[in-house]
Design a protein around this motif. Sequence first.
Motif, PDB file in Angstrom:
ATOM      1  N   CYS A  14       0.885  -1.212  -0.062  1.00  0.00           N
ATOM      2  CA  CYS A  14       0.047   0.103   0.114  1.00  0.00           C
ATOM      3  C   CYS A  14       0.970   1.285  -0.111  1.00  0.00           C
ATOM      4  O   CYS A  14       1.881   1.448   0.852  1.00  0.00           O
ATOM      5  N   ARG A  15       0.695   2.075  -1.006  1.00  0.00           N
ATOM      6  CA  ARG A  15       1.487   3.345  -1.050  1.00  0.00           C
ATOM      7  C   ARG A  15       1.113   4.654  -0.760  1.00  0.00           C
ATOM      8  O   ARG A  15      -0.506   4.880  -0.778  1.00  0.00           O
ATOM      9  N   ASP A  16       1.547   5.586   0.053  1.00  0.00           N
ATOM     10  CA  ASP A  16       1.060   6.952   0.372  1.00  0.00           C
ATOM     11  C   ASP A  16       1.173   7.767  -0.952  1.00  0.00           C
ATOM     12  O   ASP A  16       1.462   7.549  -2.304  1.00  0.00           O
ATOM     13  N   ALA A  17       1.211   9.001  -0.788  1.00  0.00           N
ATOM     14  CA  ALA A  17       0.963  10.181  -1.925  1.00  0.00           C
ATOM     15  C   ALA A  17       2.489  10.160  -2.740  1.00  0.00           C
ATOM     16  O   ALA A  17       2.523  10.692  -3.784  1.00  0.00           O
ATOM     17  N   PHE A  54       3.839   1.020   2.385  1.00  0.00           N
ATOM     18  CA  PHE A  54       3.578   0.710   3.884  1.00  0.00           C
ATOM     19  C   PHE A  54       4.617  -0.221   4.486  1.00  0.00           C
ATOM     20  O   PHE A  54       5.252   0.293   5.730  1.00  0.00           O
ATOM     21  N   SER A 109      -4.994   5.889   6.855  1.00  0.00           N
ATOM     22  CA  SER A 109      -4.352   7.288   7.260  1.00  0.00           C
ATOM     23  C   SER A 109      -3.107   7.377   6.368  1.00  0.00           C
ATOM     24  O   SER A 109      -2.548   8.327   5.859  1.00  0.00           O
ATOM     25  N   TRP A 110      -2.616   6.297   5.963  1.00  0.00           N
ATOM     26  CA  TRP A 110      -1.263   6.044   5.151  1.00  0.00           C
ATOM     27  C   TRP A 110      -1.496   6.526   4.157  1.00  0.00           C
ATOM     28  O   TRP A 110      -0.525   7.506   3.209  1.00  0.00           O
ATOM     29  N   THR A 111      -2.669   6.303   3.181  1.00  0.00           N
ATOM     30  CA  THR A 111      -2.977   6.461   1.700  1.00  0.00           C
ATOM     31  C   THR A 111      -3.648   7.944   1.785  1.00  0.00           C
ATOM     32  O   THR A 111      -3.769   8.421   0.682  1.00  0.00           O
ATOM     33  N   GLU A 112      -4.194   8.373   2.951  1.00  0.00           N
ATOM     34  CA  GLU A 112      -5.030   9.563   2.957  1.00  0.00           C
ATOM     35  C   GLU A 112      -6.399   9.466   2.262  1.00  0.00           C
ATOM     36  O   GLU A 112      -6.729  10.063   1.259  1.00  0.00           O
TER      37      GLU A 112
END
Length: 410
Positions: free
Chosen positions: A353-356, A361, A391-394
């Motif tokens: 899972c990736r953030d902006a 993650f 929360s990580w991906t917003e």
Amino acid sequence: MTQEPKGILIVDDDQDMRELLERRLRRWDLDVVSAENGVDALEVLEREGIQLMITDWMMPEMDGLELCRAIRSRAFSRYIYIILLTGKAERHELVEGIEAGADDFIVKPFKKEELHVRIRAGMRMIQFERQKETAIQALRKKNLELEQAGATIRAHLEAAGKLQQAMLPLDVEHLGGVHFESLFVPCEYVAGDMFNYFELSDTKIAFFLLDVAGHGVPAAMQSVTISKVMNPLTLRARKAPTESSGEVKTRLLNFQDPAELAASLNRMFMGPKTGTQYFTMIYGVIDTEKNRVQFVQAGHPSLILLKSDGELKAIGEGGYPIGLLPKATYFAIELDVAPGDRIFIHSDGITDCRDANRKSFGFERLHEILSAKRQCSMRETLETIHRELISWTESATLEDDLSIVAMEFK
């Protein structure tokens, strides 16, 4: 093909000029309607579907400019092309006419050839507007059809998603002294992830979690097919092909032996033969008498063992995905468990899972959550993982399917 417009409205308070224009326009096979002033002209336009108008500038009650402004301010369902007939030829006066809403000018005195050319230009513009409106209407109809088709597809996908979720085991279940919890969050209506846990005998419990390559309907169909093969209701009747001495034979799937089962599935779902997608999987068998777990890792993220004393181990080095390599071999891994120990198996939708900023993650963050929540219920642990990913991906919607199975030994 769009029919050429023939109706023309002449607006002029000079009767001689109206009659002159009427005679010339009728010679060109055009239908002519006349009005003496702007007020009468508006009534005609409201009543009839005329789209081309020649109007004098100077008129009583409502002059040509006022008439232009009135037409442009009203919500006519059609475009009305306006030719302003005037004795004014100064540049600022022509600008004033254009700003009022006129499309073209004829300066008095005029020649019939010039009048004919300007009328033809107006007709071409009206034809273009009609064609544009026809195209717009066709596009609106097509968009409506697409929206209706999309709504139907969404309804079907929602039904398929509910059916897929109905195939999953209960979120909370106790089998032979083992407490199971699970979490399943598709990134779309349906998912390529699937898992299950079920009793093989009084002392044996099977569990698996698989992840089909890709997303959406194709991956979901593949995952459902595999889960049917591995369904406890059909495991006694399901057969898989094996190769021996160049001959293809069949035998029952061996659910007691994880490595052998993975090899059988690999032969059954080999892509070039079946046209299906490969998938990763962890399949394991719990022996509740010996407190031992035997599992196979087929290209899937490592099994996580969280001991009752807080020690965390990621067990397994990868293995080959199923349905990718025809000669792939699989090996079983064994581990002993004790009361209070927990095991977690999950899809890569968590760790990848990736953030902006496209940062993953990762395993470390997942392990930290599992360790920090050691004294909490497994349900709270799984829900914390979900919240941390959001929360990580917003974003409330993840890019990949999320599935995780947790088990605790009592």
